[in-house]
Structures are given as structure tokens and as C-alpha cells.
Design a protein around this motif. Structure first.
Motif, PDB file in Angstrom:
ATOM      1  N   ALA A 403       0.860  -1.183   0.000  1.00 45.51           N
ATOM      2  CA  ALA A 403       0.000   0.000   0.000  1.00 45.51           C
ATOM      3  C   ALA A 403       0.895   1.231   0.000  1.00 45.51           C
ATOM      4  O   ALA A 403       2.055   1.172   0.432  1.00 45.51           O
ATOM      5  CB  ALA A 403      -0.927   0.011   1.214  1.00 45.51           C
ATOM      6  N   TYR A 404       0.338   2.340  -0.484  1.00 47.47           N
ATOM      7  CA  TYR A 404       1.160   3.548  -0.610  1.00 47.47           C
ATOM      8  C   TYR A 404       0.287   4.790  -0.520  1.00 47.47           C
ATOM      9  O   TYR A 404      -0.949   4.747  -0.659  1.00 47.47           O
ATOM     10  CB  TYR A 404       1.933   3.547  -1.927  1.00 47.47           C
ATOM     11  N   LEU A 405       0.973   5.898  -0.323  1.00 45.48           N
ATOM     12  CA  LEU A 405       0.385   7.228  -0.404  1.00 45.48           C
ATOM     13  C   LEU A 405       1.267   8.010  -1.348  1.00 45.48           C
ATOM     14  O   LEU A 405       2.457   8.215  -1.088  1.00 45.48           O
ATOM     15  CB  LEU A 405       0.351   7.875   0.987  1.00 45.48           C
ATOM     16  N   SER A 406       0.709   8.433  -2.489  1.00 46.02           N
ATOM     17  CA  SER A 406       1.556   9.004  -3.531  1.00 46.02           C
ATOM     18  C   SER A 406       0.931  10.246  -4.148  1.00 46.02           C
ATOM     19  O   SER A 406      -0.274  10.497  -4.029  1.00 46.02           O
ATOM     20  CB  SER A 406       1.826   7.975  -4.628  1.00 46.02           C
ATOM     21  N   VAL A 407       1.786  11.008  -4.831  1.00 41.03           N
ATOM     22  CA  VAL A 407       1.395  12.233  -5.520  1.00 41.03           C
ATOM     23  C   VAL A 407       1.437  11.987  -7.021  1.00 41.03           C
ATOM     24  O   VAL A 407       2.396  11.413  -7.543  1.00 41.03           O
ATOM     25  CB  VAL A 407       2.334  13.390  -5.143  1.00 41.03           C
ATOM     26  N   ARG A 408       0.381  12.434  -7.719  1.00 38.68           N
ATOM     27  CA  ARG A 408       0.309  12.316  -9.174  1.00 38.68           C
ATOM     28  C   ARG A 408      -0.156  13.651  -9.746  1.00 38.68           C
ATOM     29  O   ARG A 408      -1.015  14.329  -9.165  1.00 38.68           O
ATOM     30  CB  ARG A 408      -0.661  11.201  -9.576  1.00 38.68           C
ATOM     31  N   ARG A 409       0.377  14.018 -10.894  1.00 39.20           N
ATOM     32  CA  ARG A 409      -0.044  15.247 -11.556  1.00 39.20           C
ATOM     33  C   ARG A 409      -1.265  14.986 -12.430  1.00 39.20           C
ATOM     34  O   ARG A 409      -1.332  13.969 -13.132  1.00 39.20           O
ATOM     35  CB  ARG A 409       1.086  15.811 -12.414  1.00 39.20           C
ATOM     36  N   THR A 410      -2.215  15.885 -12.374  1.00 36.49           N
ATOM     37  CA  THR A 410      -3.412  15.796 -13.204  1.00 36.49           C
ATOM     38  C   THR A 410      -3.563  17.076 -14.021  1.00 36.49           C
ATOM     39  O   THR A 410      -2.801  18.033 -13.864  1.00 36.49           O
ATOM     40  CB  THR A 410      -4.666  15.605 -12.343  1.00 36.49           C
ATOM     41  N   ALA A 411      -4.581  17.103 -14.873  1.00 36.47           N
ATOM     42  CA  ALA A 411      -4.838  18.303 -15.682  1.00 36.47           C
ATOM     43  C   ALA A 411      -5.194  19.496 -14.805  1.00 36.47           C
ATOM     44  O   ALA A 411      -4.986  20.648 -15.194  1.00 36.47           O
ATOM     45  CB  ALA A 411      -5.955  18.022 -16.677  1.00 36.47           C
ATOM     46  N   ASP A 412      -5.697  19.214 -13.610  1.00 35.11           N
ATOM     47  CA  ASP A 412      -6.116  20.286 -12.713  1.00 35.11           C
ATOM     48  C   ASP A 412      -5.072  20.639 -11.661  1.00 35.11           C
ATOM     49  O   ASP A 412      -5.333  21.464 -10.785  1.00 35.11           O
ATOM     50  CB  ASP A 412      -7.412  19.885 -12.003  1.00 35.11           C
ATOM     51  N   GLY A 413      -3.914  20.011 -11.714  1.00 31.83           N
ATOM     52  CA  GLY A 413      -2.873  20.312 -10.736  1.00 31.83           C
ATOM     53  C   GLY A 413      -2.215  19.036 -10.248  1.00 31.83           C
ATOM     54  O   GLY A 413      -1.381  18.452 -10.926  1.00 31.83           O
ATOM     55  N   ALA A 414      -2.589  18.607  -9.057  1.00 30.44           N
ATOM     56  CA  ALA A 414      -2.021  17.384  -8.491  1.00 30.44           C
ATOM     57  C   ALA A 414      -3.077  16.723  -7.619  1.00 30.44           C
ATOM     58  O   ALA A 414      -4.030  17.352  -7.159  1.00 30.44           O
ATOM     59  CB  ALA A 414      -0.768  17.699  -7.687  1.00 30.44           C
ATOM     60  N   GLU A 415      -2.893  15.436  -7.394  1.00 31.51           N
ATOM     61  CA  GLU A 415      -3.784  14.715  -6.506  1.00 31.51           C
ATOM     62  C   GLU A 415      -2.978  13.764  -5.636  1.00 31.51           C
ATOM     63  O   GLU A 415      -1.872  13.333  -6.002  1.00 31.51           O
ATOM     64  CB  GLU A 415      -4.842  13.941  -7.277  1.00 31.51           C
ATOM     65  N   LEU A 416      -3.535  13.470  -4.485  1.00 33.62           N
ATOM     66  CA  LEU A 416      -2.937  12.525  -3.551  1.00 33.62           C
ATOM     67  C   LEU A 416      -3.738  11.234  -3.631  1.00 33.62           C
ATOM     68  O   LEU A 416      -4.970  11.246  -3.563  1.00 33.62           O
ATOM     69  CB  LEU A 416      -2.986  13.108  -2.141  1.00 33.62           C
ATOM     70  N   ILE A 417      -3.026  10.117  -3.764  1.00 32.52           N
ATOM     71  CA  ILE A 417      -3.668   8.814  -3.959  1.00 32.52           C
ATOM     72  C   ILE A 417      -3.256   7.876  -2.827  1.00 32.52           C
ATOM     73  O   ILE A 417      -2.064   7.722  -2.545  1.00 32.52           O
ATOM     74  CB  ILE A 417      -3.249   8.184  -5.295  1.00 32.52           C
ATOM     75  N   GLN A 418      -4.233   7.263  -2.179  1.00 32.98           N
ATOM     76  CA  GLN A 418      -3.933   6.165  -1.264  1.00 32.98           C
ATOM     77  C   GLN A 418      -4.360   4.886  -1.968  1.00 32.98           C
ATOM     78  O   GLN A 418      -5.546   4.616  -2.168  1.00 32.98           O
ATOM     79  CB  GLN A 418      -4.669   6.337   0.060  1.00 32.98           C
ATOM     80  N   GLY A 419      -3.344   4.118  -2.406  1.00 31.44           N
ATOM     81  CA  GLY A 419      -3.605   2.913  -3.179  1.00 31.44           C
ATOM     82  C   GLY A 419      -3.053   1.683  -2.510  1.00 31.44           C
ATOM     83  O   GLY A 419      -2.311   1.760  -1.525  1.00 31.44           O
TER      84      GLY A 419
END
Length: 511
Positions: A403-419
Motif C-alpha cells: 500500500a502507498y500514499l503518492s502524488v500524481r499530476r493531473t490536468a487540474d494540478g495534483a492529486e494525492l492517492i492512497q492505493g
């Protein structure tokens, strides 16, 4: 963090609450050096140092790079059950790679550079190899077998060896068959005391087994056998493979591991005494010759002054030119994975893709370290500049599930994902428990590990307090190892240029 020291000149077990599987120890003067299995992790063969057998620090690794096959993760393969010895001014480490054979590396200085690996004997299934130099000048190698490769197990063999440790000089001969009374006997270490040969070897399996000792007047046997350490009424299951070591004052001790699910194979220290030519390990209250593990005991009698608490390193401020010794990659490191100089005082990870990788299980550029205590928190601060949807980076707990907590860039800026991924070795895809938009360029990520290995991720931006994100995750052991925690940055699309990076300001581990 976990402290093996007690205020009353005693210690408590485990002495190292971390996954140092199959530990072996050698004393040279007032110094103790320990090594342990590292499997596919690189750098490999950790070298730990102690002055009192209780407080340990990582001082080196003996292997910087494994064979090219380990450019990609080979979970559970690689460096199995090493032994460390000192002979005629030289330190030797032997280990068995179950798919390749018996390897040796040596050095005059365990804190310095170790020699390139020597393939002592090419074979499949030879494991748990340990050298022995006899007083008559002859040298030998004792070993066990992995049934998955050799087709046999539960037997121990000894082979004659060149005195320089570079090759065998004759056939390997069976010296003990444990099928009847000591099934799955393995992990042998060969010693001599007062003209008698002793083989210390665990049997019965990692989780529920015991320590066997064999003795004979002839190195090739026949050997008599006795169980000298078992769980008994203690809470220490196993207790498994380890090393007999003495102090300069003449005391005898035994270091071994206990398998503890997500924490891996943690390290214990037991007193060792002798009775009628047999070792007795731990506490033997009924006098039957079979001891059981102690929870606390008086510290070893060593010449060192009272030492401060020392445990293997965990936290890292990334303020030096090299990664801390606690870090290992999941495969051979490659140029361009990271930098500590682009932004001094920060670790920059460059996202890379692994050809054919369906998830993080097959990704080598995961920078991880061992769980260091039954309960702890790990916190980092991350800032990523990534291409849109092309990759992500963050904080990871890795095992048979991850499991992880990660940062990804999107068209609207960035998002935080808990996967997470509950079947990564089967190629299963990651699933997302929760995602939230991010505005600030820098975000703090945290994993809180409760006793038993339950993990809760959390995040904070700006001066805000940490907020939990996603559902709790039960950490799982990996292949022959405990769960690991650390950092990553990966490219999710092989067709996309590997631009961008993730900067980590620190990695802080606390109770």
C-alpha cells in the motif's frame, strides 16, 4: 524506538527488532560483526557492528551489486543465509545462492571494501554454507539443501575446501540425516571445542522448530544429536538459525532469529552454558539439557564501557553525498535513479518504468528499509514535478501485499492517492482507496504502524495537522522477509519520456 537495554544492567529480547534473517556473528578482539540474509535487496550482505552483543549499528554492506539477473526483482532469491568468519587476519563471508551456487567474499577491513564475489562451487540447491578451518590446517564447508532446487532436504553435508576458500577439493559427503527426528534441518555452523566437533543447526521449520546440536570426535561423523533450545513456555516461536559466539572474558552466547510475521525475522540473544560436553542455550529450569529463550538477562561481560542505546539506522535527512546504510533497492541500482546533489539536503528520485511491470512488485527502483520496531511512524515531505498522469511517487509499505500514499499530476494540478495491491505477484492491478486534490507544492506524508503491523496513512499540507486517508492496511511479510517501508517514484507509461522528479526532504522514523 525499540530499546534492547534495561536500566538494571540487563538487556531484553529481541536485541534487534528488525528483519536480520539468518544472523551470523564473529568476534575479533573486542568487536563483534554480524551479517544476515539480504535475498534480492541491494546493496547486499549488511555488516553490523557491536561492542556488547546488544547494541548494533550498520557499518557497511559486503556486496554493491548482484549478478545481472537481479537487475529486476527476484523476490526471495539471491543471498541466502550467510556465514561470517575470521581466519588468519581475513574476514570471510560465504553464502549460498540456491540457483547458482556457493559464493565467497573477503576483506581485511569489514568497514571497507569487500572483494568481488568468488563462485566457490556451482550448484543448484546448496544453501546455508559455512566454512571451517581446522587446527590441522585443513578447511571444510558445511551446507544444507533447498528441496525446491536440489530435490532433497533434511540432510547436512561437509566438503573439503581449499584453505583460501576459493574452491572445494573433494566431494561433499552426508554427515547427518534429520528426516526422522530433526526434519528440515538446515542452517549448519561447524565448530570445534576441546577436540570435539559441533554442528549447530535449526530443525523443525522456521515458525515452530528448535535448535539442534550435533557432536562427534570425527569431522565426518557419526554425529550424536540433541535439542538444546526450544520454545518451551516462552513466547518465542522457532527459535531459529543463528551463531555461537564468545566474549573475551570467556562467556558463551547464542544469537538467533524469531519469525514474527510482518516484522520478519527479528534477532534474539541467549546465554549459552556447557553441561557434560553439550551446550545448553537459554534457560534450562528443569535441567533436561533443552533450554528455552529468555526475555531478559544480564548483559554480556565485555570490556567496553556502558554503551548508549544503538539500533540499526532508520531516519535520514539526506544531507550527505551517499544514501544511509539502512536503504536498499529492490534490484541492482542503475545510473539515473536518484540524486543527492541536485538539491543538497533532499533526495531526488527520478521516475523510471520497468519493462513489462504490471505493478510495483516487478519494479527494482523502490528505495526501502526494514520495519524497525513493533510500532512506529514514518514521515516524509515530498514535492513532485511530474508529467500529467505519467507517473507518481510517495511513501510505500511493501510485502506480499503493498500500500502507498503518492502524488500524481493531473490536468487540474495534483492529486494525492492512497492505493494498494492485494495480489501483486499475480500481476493484479493497484486499487485506489481514496484520492484528493492537492494545491500546495509540498505535502507531508505519514504511515503509522501499530503493533501487529496495521498501517494507517495520513497527510498534511502547510501548517495543518495530519489527516488520515484511506482505509487501514495490514502489512504483510514478503518472500522470506518482513514488510519494508520507504520511498518510490515510478513512470507508469513506458512510452512516455522519463521527465520529472520527486524530491523528499527527509525520512523521519519515530515512536
Amino acid at each position: 524506538m525499540w530499546d534492547p537495554n534495561r536500566s538494571d544492567a540487563q538487556y531484553q529480547n529481541p536485541i534487534v527488532y528488525a528483519d536480520y534473517s539468518d544472523p551470523d556473528v564473529v568476534r575479533v578482539g573486542d568487536d563483534f560483526f554480524m551479517t544476515a540474509s539480504s535475498f534480492n535487496a541491494v546493496p547486499a550482505l549488511p555488516i553490523l557492528h557491536s561492542r556488547d552483543l546488544v547494541n548494533w549499528r550498520i557499518v557497511n554492506h559486503a556486496i554493491d551489486e548482484l549478478p545481472p539477473a537481479f537487475d529486476r526483482p527476484q523476490h526471495g532469491n539471491g543471498v541466502w543465509a550467510p556465514s561470517i568468519n575470521y581466519h588468519n587476519g581475513t574476514f570471510y563471508i560465504f553464502y549460498g545462492d540456491p540457483d547458482r551456487g556457493v559464493y565467497m567474499t573477503k576483506t581485511d577491513d569489514p568497514r571497507g571494501r569487500w572483494s568481488d564475489l568468488t563462485l566457490v562451487h556451482e550448484a543448484e540447491g546448496w544453501i546455508d554454507t559455512a566454512p571451517f578451518w581446522d587446527d590441522d590446517g585443513n578447511a571444510y564447508l558445511v551446507h544444507a539443501f533447498a528441496k525446491s532446487r536440489a530435490g532433497i532436504n533434511s540432510v547436512l553435508h561437509i566438503a573439503p575446501m581449499a584453505t583460501d576458500g576459493t574452491h572445494l577439493t573433494g566431494e561433499s559427503r552426508e554427515v547427518f540425516d534429520g528426516h526422522d527426528d530433526h526434519p528440515t534441518i538446515e542452517g549448519p555452523k561447524l565448530y570445534e571445542r576441546d577436540g570435539t566437533y559441533y554442528i549447530f543447526a535449526p530443525a523443525g521449520g522456521v515458525s515452530d522448530g528448535w535448535q539442534t546440536v550435533l557432536r562427534s570426535d570425527d569431522i565426518y561423523g557419526p554425529y550424536n544429536d540433541r535439542v538444546v533450545l526450544a520454545q518451551g513456555n516462552s513466547d518465542v516461536n522457532g527459535p531459529h538459525q543463528g551463531a555461537w559466539v564468545d566474549t573475551d572474558s570467556g562467556e558463551d552466547w547464542f544469537i538467533h532469529f524469531q519469525e514474527l510475521d510482518p516484522y520478519g525475522r527479528i534477532v534474539h540473544l541467549q546465554p549459552l552454558s556447557w553441561n557434560d560436553g553439550w551446550p545448553v542455550i537459554g534457560r534450562d529450569e528443569d535441567g533436561d539439557g533443552t533450554g528455552e529463550p529468555v526475555q531478559t538477562h544480564e548483559k554480556p561481560d565485555v570490556s567496553a564501557d556502558v554503551l548508549p542505546t544503538m539500533v540499526p539506522q532508520t531516519s535520514d535527512d539526506f544531507d550527505t553525498a551517499r544514501l544511509g546504510l539502512q536503504w536498499q533497492w529492490h534490484g541492482n541500482p542503475q545510473f539515473g535513479w536518484y540524486s543527492l546533489t541536485y538539491r543538497p539536503g533532499a533526495l531526488r528520485l527520478f521516475p523510471r518504468s520497468a519493462e513489462g511491470a504490471e505493478n510495483l512488485w516487478s519494479v527494482p527502483n523502490l528505495l526501502l528499509q526494514k520495519f524497525p520496531a513493533p510500532a512506529f511512524t514514518a514521515t516524509t515531505e515530498i514535492q513532485c514535478e511530474l508529467q500529467e498522469q505519467a507517473g507518481h511517487g510517495g511513501l510505500l509499505v511493501m510485502g506480499e501485499e503493498y500500500a502507498y500514499l503518492s502524488v500524481r499530476r493531473t490536468a487540474d494540478g495534483a492529486e494525492l492517492i492512497q492505493g494498494r495491491n492485494t495480489a501483486p505477484s499475480d500481476g493484479g492491478p493497484d486499487t485506489v482507496d481514496e484520492r484528493i486534490p492537492l494545491q500546495p507544492p509540498s505535502t507531508r506524508l505519514r504511515a503509522t504502524v501499530e503493533e501487529g503491523g496495521r498501517v494507517q496513512f495520513a497527510y498534511a499540507t502547510g501548517d495543518a495537522d495530519f489527516e488520515p486517508i484511506g482505509t487501514p492496511f495490514q502489512a504483510q511479510q514478503g518472500r522470506w522477509i518482513g514488510a519494508k517501508i520507504g520511498l518510490f517514484a515510478v513512470q507508469s507509461d513506458e512510452s512516455t519520456a522519463a521527465d520529472g522528479y520527486c524530491d523528499f526532504e527527509y525520512f523521519q522514523v519515530e515512536e
